[in-house]
Structure formats: structure tokens, C-alpha cells
Design a protein around this motif. Structure first.
Motif, PDB file in Angstrom:
ATOM      1  N   UNK A 141       5.751  -9.275  -3.502  1.00 35.89           N
ATOM      2  CA  UNK A 141       5.969  -8.318  -2.422  1.00 35.89           C
ATOM      3  C   UNK A 141       5.724  -8.897  -1.046  1.00 35.89           C
ATOM      4  N   UNK A 142       5.007 -10.021  -0.963  1.00 36.58           N
ATOM      5  CA  UNK A 142       4.772 -10.640   0.340  1.00 36.58           C
ATOM      6  C   UNK A 142       6.084 -11.102   0.972  1.00 36.58           C
ATOM      7  N   UNK A 176      12.343   7.334   9.161  1.00 33.22           N
ATOM      8  CA  UNK A 176      11.059   7.483   9.858  1.00 33.22           C
ATOM      9  C   UNK A 176      11.048   6.645  11.142  1.00 33.22           C
ATOM     10  N   UNK A 177      11.247   5.351  11.014  1.00 29.79           N
ATOM     11  CA  UNK A 177      11.444   4.504  12.184  1.00 29.79           C
ATOM     12  C   UNK A 177      10.217   4.183  12.998  1.00 29.79           C
ATOM     13  N   UNK A 178       9.019   4.341  12.453  1.00 29.96           N
ATOM     14  CA  UNK A 178       7.802   3.987  13.183  1.00 29.96           C
ATOM     15  C   UNK A 178       7.452   2.537  12.878  1.00 29.96           C
ATOM     16  N   UNK A 179       7.319   1.741  13.941  1.00 30.14           N
ATOM     17  CA  UNK A 179       6.959   0.331  13.784  1.00 30.14           C
ATOM     18  C   UNK A 179       5.503   0.245  13.320  1.00 30.14           C
ATOM     19  N   UNK A 180       5.221  -0.497  12.244  1.00 31.64           N
ATOM     20  CA  UNK A 180       3.848  -0.543  11.726  1.00 31.64           C
ATOM     21  C   UNK A 180       2.951  -1.494  12.504  1.00 31.64           C
ATOM     22  N   UNK A 181       1.680  -1.339  12.292  1.00 28.26           N
ATOM     23  CA  UNK A 181       0.707  -2.282  12.835  1.00 28.26           C
ATOM     24  C   UNK A 181       0.669  -3.545  11.978  1.00 28.26           C
ATOM     25  N   UNK A 182       0.806  -3.383  10.652  1.00 32.85           N
ATOM     26  CA  UNK A 182       0.799  -4.493   9.701  1.00 32.85           C
ATOM     27  C   UNK A 182       1.828  -4.218   8.615  1.00 32.85           C
ATOM     28  N   UNK A 183       2.191  -5.282   7.900  1.00 35.31           N
ATOM     29  CA  UNK A 183       2.819  -5.115   6.590  1.00 35.31           C
ATOM     30  C   UNK A 183       2.161  -6.116   5.649  1.00 35.31           C
ATOM     31  N   UNK A 184       2.187  -5.776   4.365  1.00 34.95           N
ATOM     32  CA  UNK A 184       1.574  -6.642   3.355  1.00 34.95           C
ATOM     33  C   UNK A 184       2.280  -6.400   2.040  1.00 34.95           C
ATOM     34  N   UNK A 185       2.351  -7.434   1.222  1.00 33.78           N
ATOM     35  CA  UNK A 185       2.972  -7.292  -0.080  1.00 33.78           C
ATOM     36  C   UNK A 185       2.131  -7.937  -1.150  1.00 33.78           C
ATOM     37  N   UNK A 186       2.157  -7.362  -2.333  1.00 33.26           N
ATOM     38  CA  UNK A 186       1.368  -7.871  -3.456  1.00 33.26           C
ATOM     39  C   UNK A 186       2.166  -8.951  -4.167  1.00 33.26           C
ATOM     40  N   UNK A 187       1.691 -10.207  -4.071  1.00 34.27           N
ATOM     41  CA  UNK A 187       2.335 -11.346  -4.718  1.00 34.27           C
ATOM     42  C   UNK A 187       3.789 -11.468  -4.260  1.00 34.27           C
ATOM     43  N   UNK A 209       4.320  -3.471   0.045  1.00 37.69           N
ATOM     44  CA  UNK A 209       5.427  -3.816  -0.842  1.00 37.69           C
ATOM     45  C   UNK A 209       4.877  -4.313  -2.184  1.00 37.69           C
ATOM     46  N   UNK A 210       5.326  -3.691  -3.248  1.00 35.81           N
ATOM     47  CA  UNK A 210       4.809  -4.006  -4.584  1.00 35.81           C
ATOM     48  C   UNK A 210       5.431  -5.281  -5.135  1.00 35.81           C
ATOM     49  N   UNK A 230      12.440 -11.046  -9.815  1.00 33.77           N
ATOM     50  CA  UNK A 230      12.040 -11.296  -8.436  1.00 33.77           C
ATOM     51  C   UNK A 230      13.154 -11.005  -7.431  1.00 33.77           C
ATOM     52  N   UNK A 231      14.392 -11.462  -7.644  1.00 33.58           N
ATOM     53  CA  UNK A 231      15.458 -11.060  -6.718  1.00 33.58           C
ATOM     54  C   UNK A 231      15.705  -9.554  -6.729  1.00 33.58           C
ATOM     55  N   UNK A 232      15.572  -8.931  -7.899  1.00 30.98           N
ATOM     56  CA  UNK A 232      15.811  -7.484  -7.993  1.00 30.98           C
ATOM     57  C   UNK A 232      14.784  -6.708  -7.186  1.00 30.98           C
ATOM     58  N   UNK A 233      13.510  -7.044  -7.327  1.00 35.67           N
ATOM     59  CA  UNK A 233      12.465  -6.321  -6.612  1.00 35.67           C
ATOM     60  C   UNK A 233      12.539  -6.560  -5.108  1.00 35.67           C
ATOM     61  N   UNK A 234      12.836  -7.789  -4.710  1.00 36.95           N
ATOM     62  CA  UNK A 234      12.999  -8.052  -3.283  1.00 36.95           C
ATOM     63  C   UNK A 234      14.119  -7.188  -2.707  1.00 36.95           C
ATOM     64  N   UNK A 235      15.246  -7.146  -3.391  1.00 35.25           N
ATOM     65  CA  UNK A 235      16.393  -6.384  -2.901  1.00 35.25           C
ATOM     66  C   UNK A 235      16.085  -4.900  -2.808  1.00 35.25           C
ATOM     67  N   UNK A 236      15.497  -4.341  -3.854  1.00 30.42           N
ATOM     68  CA  UNK A 236      15.158  -2.914  -3.848  1.00 30.42           C
ATOM     69  C   UNK A 236      14.150  -2.610  -2.739  1.00 30.42           C
ATOM     70  N   UNK A 237      13.192  -3.509  -2.531  1.00 26.78           N
ATOM     71  CA  UNK A 237      12.173  -3.284  -1.505  1.00 26.78           C
ATOM     72  C   UNK A 237      12.756  -3.361  -0.099  1.00 26.78           C
ATOM     73  N   UNK A 238      13.710  -4.266   0.117  1.00 27.32           N
ATOM     74  CA  UNK A 238      14.356  -4.353   1.427  1.00 27.32           C
ATOM     75  C   UNK A 238      15.192  -3.108   1.692  1.00 27.32           C
TER      76      UNK A 238
END
Length: 406
Positions: free
Chosen positions: A94-95, A81-92, A8-9, A63-71
Motif C-alpha cells: 500500500x505504500x 471529497x477532495x480534501x488534501x490530506x496532511x499525510x498518506x501512508x500505506x501498509x507494505x 492504503x491497504x 500487487x498490480x491489482x491492489x495498486x490499481x484498485x487503490x488508485x
């Protein structure tokens, strides 16, 4: 075990019209925008779609805009797609999106937090003491030496982001940043002054960080559905307290993105999906020579490749074929009808629903299909070891991606 990671950016990836290419016609997007408007008190969808960019680029709105778009991007990914990931990570920033994706924070709570986070950061920047620059091509040891040399208590400077092997971000007091930038430019390195409101991820954000720490105490943090990597440590969070501490420290510590990507690579990740606007993280992965590929939802060709590579229709044919071809050792007609015939019919119905365009989310389809095949294998009296072997094979999607469904 999955070989997928969701990325997540953060701030800087926003643009007017972001996400319009992939959430049009996705009804859940409207529900999320409505929830955001109720919490924020303004029409976030209109701001994202129409701007103006001057307002969208203000930290308290960005910040609220990017969070909303990313969700919304994450929800679209789970639907398609629906594949559960092994990890997730976000940049700043994006976390926070990564934490929402893993169920640590609800969307509403995360939105309230980042609204305050953006306000704290904006207010801390109003003094105009600091700035940020991106540096390309410089040797990391040289960059660290220059920051150490020019940093003093009243005018601190530090590396704010370890973005890639070729790009670092420096943040701090104007005077110190100018001095380091001058030294780097004399050596022929490329310097870009970032259009941000303040010296993020530096000691100058301490007051904002302390205000955020108090804010974070108001919210409930849940156990993650899958590991989320911390920006500060480049390791998975261990519990709710470590998450609160990590989000607090993130404000004044560097984003260790190179180390985050290397950790995931070391732990078997084969595919990354960037969820959010632009292709920033995809490009950083290329520059760091990470072995796994990153596809970005915001790039047209990547979306086409996602649909091809992780087609739910193509995958669903596999459990149907296995259910028919697996030998039977159970001759009880009633058990066979309930445990084999009916689940096979359900798999056929699921496939028809996809072909007719009436299907539910890919996540639900994958989960239900695996439940059906588990029941079929048990009814046919396949040994426990063989059952797990078959299910593990079915969890493997195209190109080596794996689903974590149990």
C-alpha cells in the motif's frame, strides 16, 4: 494544516469483485483499467471482477491489482471529497499507492514497479523455505524474545509487521516459524498461518530486495505533494533517495504500522480514510486505540458517512455566505463588479452545478471556491490578517477536517 490522512491497504485485502460497490459509473476507473491493461498485457479489470481468486491471490497478480484498485479509490475520493490530506501512508504494498496519491510516482511507473516487485517476490518464494503467521494477544517482549532465540543465519525469523497492539505478523524460515508458533500455542495465544507465497519482510527476501533496488533506479521520483510515511522508519520520507532506500529496505524490514498511526495521531490527525478493498486498516486502528477514527471506502455505511460528513454542497454554502456578509470598504464600482459581483455569481454557478449533478470534482470545486472568496476579500479591502482568518475557517470542513488549499 489538514487533520486528514489517507491510508492504503496491502496484500491480503484482495477479493473477487473488489471495488465494484464504489467505482461503478465512475468513468475514470475505466481509463485507469485501460492504462493498466496496456502496461500489464492482460485484462486486469476482468481478473479483479471475475477472478479466479487463485490467480488474483498470486503475488505477481495481486500487487498490480491492489495498486490499481487503490488508485481508483483515491481518484474517487478526490472527486467526491477532495480534501488534501496532511499525510498518506500505506501498509507494505500500500505504500506504493500512497506514493502515487502524493504525486511521487505516476500510476504507470508505480504499476511497472509493483509488477516486477511481485514477480521478484514470487520467484524468491518458489524455493519454499519460509512462511508467515499472524499472532494475536501475545506480549510483544515475549514475541521478540522467541524470535531472537530461534533465529539463526540459515533459518532466520523476525517480526514482519507491527500491525496493532493485539496483532503481529512473524515471518521467516519454516522451521523457525514452526518452533515459535509451537511455543506461542503452548501459552494459549491465537496463531493463524497466512496464505501467502513466501516469508515477506524477512531476511529471506534479500535477493528479491536487491533486484528491486536496481529496478527502482529506472524511475523518476518527484517531490511529494504532502508527506508520505515510511513503513521502515514510521517517519515521513525526506527526499527521492530516501524513498528508493525505504522501498528497498521495506522488503526485508518490518512494517511499523502501529508506530505510523501513532506518529500521525501525535501530529494532529483527526480523521483517517482507508482507500482500497476491505476494512483491514480501519480494524487495526481500533485495536491500537488510536484517537482518530478511520472510515473505509469499501464499507457501505462508511461511504454514506463520508458523503454526509464531507458534503461538498454543504461546504460550498459557507463561502457563498461569507462573500455576501463580509463588509465592503471598496467603493470603486468597476473593481467591485470584477472582484465581488462576478466571483459571487461564479460561486452560485458552482452550487447550481452540484445540485444539478453536473459538477466537476470536489477537489476542483473547493479550490475554485477558495480562489473566489480570496478575490472577494481582497477587493472588499479586508485586512490581510482577517483574510487568512476567514480562509482558515473556510478550510475547516465538518467534524474538524481541514483542507490544505492555499
Amino acid at each position: 494544516m489538514s487533520s486528514m490522512t489517507l491510508l492504503f491497504s496491502g496484500q491480503g485485502s484482495q477479493y473477487v469483485g473488489m471495488g465494484s460497490a464504489w467505482y461503478g459509473g465512475f468513468s475514470e476507473a475505466d481509463h485507469i483499467f485501460e492504462e493498466a491493461a496496456d502496461i500489464l498485457g492482460y485484462d486486469l479489470k476482468t481478473l479483479c471482477m471475475e477472478g479466479p481468486i487463485s490467480q488474483l491471490s498470486r503475488t505477481s497478480y495481486t500487487q498490480p491489482a491492489l495498486l490499481t484498485i487503490s488508485v481508483i479509490a483515491f481518484r474517487r475520493y478526490m472527486h467526491d471529497v477532495g480534501i488534501i490530506p496532511e499525510f498518506s501512508a500505506g501498509h507494505s504494498l500500500g505504500e506504493y499507492s500512497a506514493l502515487v496519491s502524493s504525486g511521487v510516482l505516476s500510476f504507470g511507473d508505480a504499476l511497472r514497479v509493483v509488477q516486477e516487485r511481485g514477480r521478484f517476490m514470487e520467484e524468491a518464494s518458489e524455493a519454499g523455505l519460509g512462511c508467515m503467521i499472524a499472532v494475536r494477544g501475545a506480549d510483544l517482549n515475549l514475541l521478540e524474545e522467541l524470535c531472537d532465540h530461534y533465529s539463526v543465519t540459515s533459518q532466520p525469523i523476525t517480526i514482519a509487521c507491527y500491525n496493532s497492539s493485539y496483532q503481529y505478523v512473524v515471518s521467516g524460515h519454516h522451521a523457525s516459524v514452526a518452533a515459535v508458533a509451537g511455543q506461542l500455542e503452548q501459552r494459549g495465544f491465537q496463531i493463524t498461518r497466512l496464505q501467502v507465497s513466501g516469508p515477506f519482510h524477512s531476511p529471506l527476501m534479500q535477493h528479491a530486495a536487491d533486484r528491486l533496488a536496481l529496478e527502482l533506479q529506472k524511475y523518476t521520483f518527484h517531490e511529494p505533494l504532502w508527506p508520505v510515511i515510511s513503513n521502515v522508519t514510521a517517519l515521513p520520507y525526506t527526499d527521492a533517495n530516501s524513498i528508493r532506500q525505504g522501498l528497498h529496505l521495506q522488503m526485508i524490514h518490518p512494517v511499523r504500522w502501529i508506530q505510523t498511526m501513532q506518529y500521525m495521531e501525535k501530529h494532529g490527525v483527526k480523521q483517517g480514510i482507508e482507500l482500497g478493498p476491505r476494512t483491514v486498516l480501519k480494524n487495526l486502528a481500533k485495536e491500537t486505540n488510536i484517537a482518530f477514527e478511520v472510515l473505509s471506502l469499501d464499507r457501505d455505511l462508511d461511504r454514506i458517512e463520508l458523503e454526509r460528513r464531507f458534503s461538498i454542497r454543504d461546504w460550498l454554502v459557507k463561502p457563498l455566505a461569507v462573500s455576501v456578509s463580509t463588509p465592503n470598504a471598496n467603493w470603486n464600482e468597476d473593481e467591485y463588479h470584477k472582484g465581488v459581483i462576478l466571483p459571487i455569481r461564479r460561486l452560485e454557478d458552482l452550487l447550481k452545478s452540484i445540485e444539478s449533478g453536473r459538477s466537476s470534482s470536489a477537489y476542483e470545486l473547493r479550490r475554485e471556491a477558495l480562489e473566489c472568496i480570496r478575490l472577494i476579500l481582497q477587493t472588499k479591502q479586508v485586512s490581510a490578517g482577517e483574510q487568512e482568518e476567514v480562509l482558515d475557517l473556510l478550510r475547516r470542513d465538518q467534524d474538524g477536517a481541514v483542507s490544505n488549499f492555499n
